[in-house]
Design an enzyme around this catalytic site. Structure first.
Site, PDB file in Angstrom:
ATOM      1  N   LYS A  69       1.802   0.629   2.259  1.00 18.92           N
ATOM      2  CA  LYS A  69       1.387  -0.111   0.985  1.00 18.92           C
ATOM      3  C   LYS A  69       2.106  -1.429   1.043  1.00 18.92           C
ATOM      4  O   LYS A  69       3.127  -1.583   1.198  1.00 18.92           O
ATOM      5  CB  LYS A  69       1.714   0.761  -0.335  1.00 18.92           C
ATOM      6  CG  LYS A  69       0.811   1.924  -0.491  1.00 18.92           C
ATOM      7  CD  LYS A  69       0.996   2.206  -2.127  1.00 18.92           C
ATOM      8  CE  LYS A  69      -0.074   3.505  -2.221  1.00 18.92           C
ATOM      9  NZ  LYS A  69      -0.059   3.997  -3.492  1.00 18.92           N
ATOM     10  N   GLY A  92      -6.922   1.226   3.170  1.00 16.51           N
ATOM     11  CA  GLY A  92      -7.683   1.098   1.808  1.00 16.51           C
ATOM     12  C   GLY A  92      -7.213  -0.029   1.065  1.00 16.51           C
ATOM     13  O   GLY A  92      -6.329  -0.894   1.529  1.00 16.51           O
ATOM     14  N   ASP A  97      -3.204  -4.309  -0.164  1.00 24.78           N
ATOM     15  CA  ASP A  97      -3.911  -3.424   1.097  1.00 24.78           C
ATOM     16  C   ASP A  97      -3.240  -2.344   1.582  1.00 24.78           C
ATOM     17  O   ASP A  97      -1.746  -2.345   1.500  1.00 24.78           O
ATOM     18  CB  ASP A  97      -4.400  -4.257   2.246  1.00 24.78           C
ATOM     19  CG  ASP A  97      -5.559  -5.406   1.671  1.00 24.78           C
ATOM     20  OD1 ASP A  97      -6.479  -4.854   0.722  1.00 24.78           O
ATOM     21  OD2 ASP A  97      -5.656  -6.382   2.217  1.00 24.78           O
ATOM     22  N   VAL A  98      -3.578  -1.296   1.731  1.00 21.29           N
ATOM     23  CA  VAL A  98      -3.039  -0.251   2.466  1.00 21.29           C
ATOM     24  C   VAL A  98      -3.175  -0.186   3.986  1.00 21.29           C
ATOM     25  O   VAL A  98      -4.571  -0.203   4.266  1.00 21.29           O
ATOM     26  CB  VAL A  98      -3.077   1.279   1.753  1.00 21.29           C
ATOM     27  CG1 VAL A  98      -2.406   2.350   2.234  1.00 21.29           C
ATOM     28  CG2 VAL A  98      -2.963   1.031   0.202  1.00 21.29           C
ATOM     29  N   ASP A 138      -1.690   9.282 -14.154  1.00 18.46           N
ATOM     30  CA  ASP A 138      -2.954   8.711 -13.644  1.00 18.46           C
ATOM     31  C   ASP A 138      -3.366  10.063 -12.497  1.00 18.46           C
ATOM     32  O   ASP A 138      -4.029   9.416 -11.584  1.00 18.46           O
ATOM     33  CB  ASP A 138      -2.916   7.436 -13.063  1.00 18.46           C
ATOM     34  CG  ASP A 138      -4.151   6.666 -12.613  1.00 18.46           C
ATOM     35  OD1 ASP A 138      -4.976   7.040 -13.104  1.00 18.46           O
ATOM     36  OD2 ASP A 138      -4.016   5.665 -11.866  1.00 18.46           O
TER      37      ASP A 138
HETATM   38  P1  AMP Z   1      -3.439   3.597  -3.727  1.00 18.62           P
HETATM   39  O1  AMP Z   1      -2.885   2.241  -3.677  1.00 18.62           O
HETATM   40  O2  AMP Z   1      -2.429   4.655  -3.475  1.00 18.62           O
HETATM   41  O3  AMP Z   1      -4.599   3.759  -4.552  1.00 18.62           O
HETATM   42  O4  AMP Z   1      -4.192   3.719  -2.274  1.00 18.62           O
HETATM   43  C1  AMP Z   1      -5.157   2.858  -1.800  1.00 18.62           C
HETATM   44  C2  AMP Z   1      -5.966   3.636  -0.675  1.00 18.62           C
HETATM   45  O5  AMP Z   1      -5.238   3.559   0.420  1.00 18.62           O
HETATM   46  C3  AMP Z   1      -6.250   5.296  -0.948  1.00 18.62           C
HETATM   47  O6  AMP Z   1      -7.469   5.477  -1.691  1.00 18.62           O
HETATM   48  C4  AMP Z   1      -6.239   5.962   0.280  1.00 18.62           C
HETATM   49  O7  AMP Z   1      -7.559   5.562   0.989  1.00 18.62           O
HETATM   50  C5  AMP Z   1      -5.112   4.930   0.971  1.00 18.62           C
HETATM   51  N1  AMP Z   1      -3.862   5.575   1.086  1.00 18.62           N
HETATM   52  C6  AMP Z   1      -3.007   5.346   0.234  1.00 18.62           C
HETATM   53  N2  AMP Z   1      -2.033   5.982   0.567  1.00 18.62           N
HETATM   54  C7  AMP Z   1      -2.175   6.702   1.629  1.00 18.62           C
HETATM   55  C8  AMP Z   1      -1.412   7.702   2.679  1.00 18.62           C
HETATM   56  N3  AMP Z   1      -0.320   7.818   2.237  1.00 18.62           N
HETATM   57  N4  AMP Z   1      -2.190   8.271   3.572  1.00 18.62           N
HETATM   58  C9  AMP Z   1      -3.585   7.819   3.818  1.00 18.62           C
HETATM   59  N5  AMP Z   1      -4.256   6.999   2.879  1.00 18.62           N
HETATM   60  C10 AMP Z   1      -3.567   6.553   2.185  1.00 18.62           C
END
Ligand code: AMP
Length: 853
Positions: free
Chosen positions: A623, A601, A607-608, A716
């Site tokens: 991340k 995501g 990006d993650v 949040d």
């Molecule tokens: P965030 O920056 O935390 O908003 O993450 C963006 C997107 O990455 C999230 O909406 C998830 O789809 C994916 N994501 C983040 N952290 C994880 C994790 N620990 N495990 C799986 N997917 C994750």
């Protein structure tokens, strides 16, 4: 030139008459002009008197005491008054004497003209008369001559015809005799008349006319004398340079000459003498810094990350202002040097030059003095800034707003910890044995002695024996393999932010090396714990070597090892000694050990990815933070790691480590298999029953109860920031906005606030507590039961905000258990104190879950 000889002709006579007319007109004009002049002079005299009266109403205050200028002015005004009086007298004189004479002259001239005209006409008439008489006589003569001839002829005829007798003959003879006598008489008369006429004409020409002209000339010339006199009188009586006026002028001039610049203020100064101005001291009010939480020193500039740019800019501004001022001053000084007074061509005693240029010069001199003062002021400030900046030496700019409270907390915790605290803490937090072992392995590999095949190590010896404890530490840490890079050293912490670094430095002498970016330039920084924290920027010499204050080395490693073994402080000012290198924490992973797989995501900072760590089959979520982001964004990115690092709860996403050795910096965390809760709800909502949904609410309540107990405000909480894993377990994630405080007041604006999830007091006053998270939890539960619905659908953020303030609350989604909706409404109580806390929420939701079984 005699009139009598030269002006006898007719045209001359006419010219004389015209001249006389002109003279009369001139006299008339003079009379009118003189009268106008008299009027003007009278008015001018009156005006002068009025001016003098006004001028004499001068300031007679005590402060003008002894003023020569004031005294001269008085004399000038009195002079003006006298001038007025004199002028008035002149007008009277002119009126009585000159104007009368002018009138007399005019009358006289008229008389002369009349006399001349009459006399001339008279003699001219006489001549004309006599000429006419001569003509008449001549005609008479001719007539009588004809008559004579006729009568004679008749007589002769009769005489012949009748002899000597007869009456007719007598008659004819008589007529003949009469005609003869008449002719004779006429002849004589004519002769006599001619004689008379000849005489008269001769007289006219030689006596009468010249005499008249001579007479005229005499009287004309006589009037010229009067005329001249008259003009002289006018001139004399209008003369402003006459003795009387001169007297006034001299008096004024004498007064003026008595004005002396060095005497003008003598009496004034004597009268108003006072003692010189007292010195005014500007002292730093020490009370300002006494109670201050920040350690400002009176009269000393504070150089830190909050002020350094400002100070440098200020110094730059000051220096350019000084340069500008110097340039201006030089040009003024040059202008003065060229001035006649300065270069000796004139002196201040020369009144004309003095008046013309002294004021301009004074202005210039004043300006020069002001510029000098302002330059001195600015130089002092530059010196102050320079010395404050120099004081810093190679030390990294300290943080003006260090999280000193956090550091303190950390220090206390650390002191209680055993040397193996990193591993223990990590174990305690994350529990996953497998991960710990992998990291341990990496850690050992990094700090293990070199293998037999490795290049020989160079031992650094300490010169000083006073640091025996340190020496041991050095012995155990300070060894160098000649081909080892800085990045490979355990005590090199990459781009780990300063806020994180200081948490690792516990005792005096603890040190580590890290990198930082300042103004787009990468700098290597040595961070040392020594009566606080000191950060020294490694200086690069022109030869490309590295040093602090001492000798330069070809590599930063050698420099650090030299500092460790020499027993010398990094800088004289700081006195900071390097005793114990602090190795990377177990959670400080090597960037190269992370292998990014596919993208999961996109987050706020980058990006993650799904990722693997070297020598580990487990899949993690990583991340990344875009390298192009500014430094403070990177710090915010790592903020999430800092918070997560401390927590260990099944409903909170687990932190594994951070990679900060190089860009991009990354946070490694457990992979939560199904990803975003929101997307999951939208995709699979239809397959979820009430009990599934209740369980999700319970998971979040459990995680939030844990955070509440740790004084962590998430800020949040929303379905998009929760992850869902195996068996539908929900884990709270995205701690980018989180704060570890009981209450957090936002002061830097409310940018990017999730309005529809945020409690009114946070929106209205920026005041965050766990009870704000409770409000968000209510929205999250609504999202869960609406299976990924959008809160306040169809309303803009501001509309939703207004309606909430007005008492509106979202209705329950279909199939929301009544008790659950009641709980949501409790979470959305306007006043935070009316809301339940997470402990209470958990109890309610847990009971409900059991009911739904
Ligand atoms: P965030 O920056 O935390 O908003 O993450 C963006 C997107 O990455 C999230 O909406 C998830 O789809 C994916 N994501 C983040 N952290 C994880 C994790 N620990 N495990 C799986 N997917 C994750």
């Amino acid at each position: 030139m005699e009139f009598s000889v030269n002006l006898q002709g007719k045209t001359s006579h006419e010219a004389i008459l015209l001249r006389q007319d002109s003279e009369l007109r001139l006299l008339d004009l003079m009379k009118r002009c003189l009268m106008s002049k008299l009027k003007c002079d009278r008015e001018y005299a009156a005006a002068l008197s009025a001016v003098a009266t006004q001028g004499l109403k001068m300031d007679r205050s005590e402060e003008m005491f002894g003023s020569l200028v004031a005294s001269t002015w008085k004399t000038m005004m009195e002079g003006l008054e006298d001038t007025g009086k004199l002028m008035k007298q002149n007008t009277i004189n002119l009126e009585t004497k000159v104007l009368d004479s002018l009138n007399n002259l005019y009358a006289e001239k008229r008389k002369i003209k009349k006399f001349y005209q009459e006399e001339y006409t008279k003699i001219q008439m006489q001549l004309t008369n006599i000429s006419e008489e001569v003509n008449r006589k001549k005609l008479e003569y001719q007539k009588y001559l004809e008559l004579y001839k006729l009568t004679r002829t008749k007589f002769e005829e009769y005489y012949v015809k009748s002899g000597r007798g007869g009456r007719k003959l007598d008659e004819v003879r008589d007529k003949y005799q009469k005609a003869c006598r008449k002719l004779h008489l006429t002849h004589n008369e004519y002769v006599l008349l001619l004689c008379e006429a000849t005489e008269f004409e001769k007289d006219f020409r030689t006596a009468l006319l010249p005499d008249l002209l001579q007479h005229l000339q005499n009287i004309q010339e006589a009037t010229i004398y009067c005329w001249k006199q008259l003009l002289q009188d006018i001139t004399t009586m209008s003369d402003l340079t006459s003795e009387k006026f001169k007297k006034i002028q001299n008096k004024i001039e004498n007064e003026q000459a008595a004005i002396k610049r060095n005497e003008e203020y003598t009496k004034f100064t004597e009268k108003f003498k006072t003692s010189p101005t007292e010195k005014l001291d500007f002292v730093f009010d020490a009370s300002l810094t006494e109670d201050s939480a920040v350690k400002f020193l009176p009269n000393q500039l504070t150089v830190d990350n909050l002020t350094i740019d400002w100070l440098r800019n200020k110094m730059g501004d000051l220096e350019s202002s000084i340069a500008e001022s110097e340039e201006k001053r030089t040009s003024l000084e040059n202008a003065i040097a060229k001035s006649p007074i300065i270069n000796g061509k004139a002196s201040l005693a020369d009144p004309e030059i003095s008046c013309r240029i002294s004021m301009a010069q004074v202005h210039k001199e004043r300006e020069i003095e002001e510029l000098k003062c302002s330059e001195r002021k600015m130089w002092k400030q530059v010196e102050l800034i320079k010395s404050a900046l120099n004081e810093l030496g190679c030390e990294e700019v300290p943080s003006g707003c260090d999280l000193s409270l956090d550091n303190q907390t950390f220090k206390n915790d650390s002191n209680e910890q055993t040397p193996d605290r990193h591993t223990v803490a990590y174990k305690k937090n994350f529990g996953t044995k497998k991960v710990v072992n992998i990291l341990r392995k990496q850690f050992r590999r990094k700090s293990a002695p070199s293998s037999p095949t490795a290049p020989p190590r160079t031992k650094f010896r300490r010169d000083s024996s006073s640091h025996s404890e340190g020496a041991e530490a050095v012995d155990s840490w300070v060894s160098i393999t000649t081909n080892k890079s800085l990045v490979e050293e355990e005590w090199f912490h990459g781009v780990l932010p300063r806020e994180e670094v200081v948490r690792l430095l516990v005792n005096d002498g603890d040190f580590l090396v890290r990198e930082t970016t300042r103004n787009d330039e990468s700098q290597t920084v040595l961070s040392v714990c020594w009566s606080g924290y000191k950060h020294f920027i490694v200086q690069t010499t022109s030869e490309g070597q590295y040093r602090f204050e001492g000798p330069a080395f070809s590599s930063i490693r050698e420099l650090i090892l030299y500092q460790c073994t020499s027993g010398l402080p990094v800088t004289g000012r700081s006195g900071a000694m390097l005793i114990k290198p602090i190795p990377r924490e177990i959670w400080e992973l090597n960037n190269d050990d992370v292998v990014l797989l596919d993208k999961l995501g996109r987050g706020n900072f980058g990006d993650v990815y799904r990722a693997q760590l070297k020598n580990d089959k487990q899949i993690y979520a990583v991340k990344t933070c875009r390298g192009t982001l500014p430094e403070d964004h990177k710090k915010k990115f790592l903020q999430e790691a800092r918070i997560l690092k401390q927590y260990d709860h099944p409903n909170i996403v687990k932190f594994i480590g951070i990679c900060v050795q190089k860009q991009p910096i990354m946070i490694v965390m457990e992979l939560v298999s199904e990803g975003s809760l929101l997307i999951f709800l939208r995709k699979h909502g239809d397959n979820l029953n009430e009990s599934h949904l209740m369980k999700m609410c319970l998971d979040v309540a459990s995680g939030m109860m844990y955070l509440e107990s740790k004084n962590c405000i998430h800020r949040d909480l929303a379905a998009r920031n929760c992850l869902i894993g195996q068996n539908n377990i929900v884990k709270i994630s995205d701690f980018g906005m989180s704060r570890e405080e009981e209450e957090y007041i936002v002061s830097d604006g409310m940018k990017q606030i999730p309005i529809k999830w945020t409690a009114p007091e946070a929106l209205n006053f920026g005041k965050y507590t766990s009870l704000c998270d409770v409000w968000s939890y209510g929205i999250l539960c609504w999202e869960i039961f609406s299976k990924g619905g959008t809160p306040y659908s169809g309303m803009t953020n501001s509309k939703a905000r207004d309606r909430i303030d007005a008492g509106y609350r979202m209705p329950a989604s279909p199939n929301t258990p009544e008790e659950m909706y009641r709980l949501m409404l409790r979470c959305w109580e306007y006043k935070p104190e009316d809301r339940p806390n997470f402990e209470q929420i958990y109890t309610v939701v847990d009971t409900l879950c059991k009911t739904f079984g």
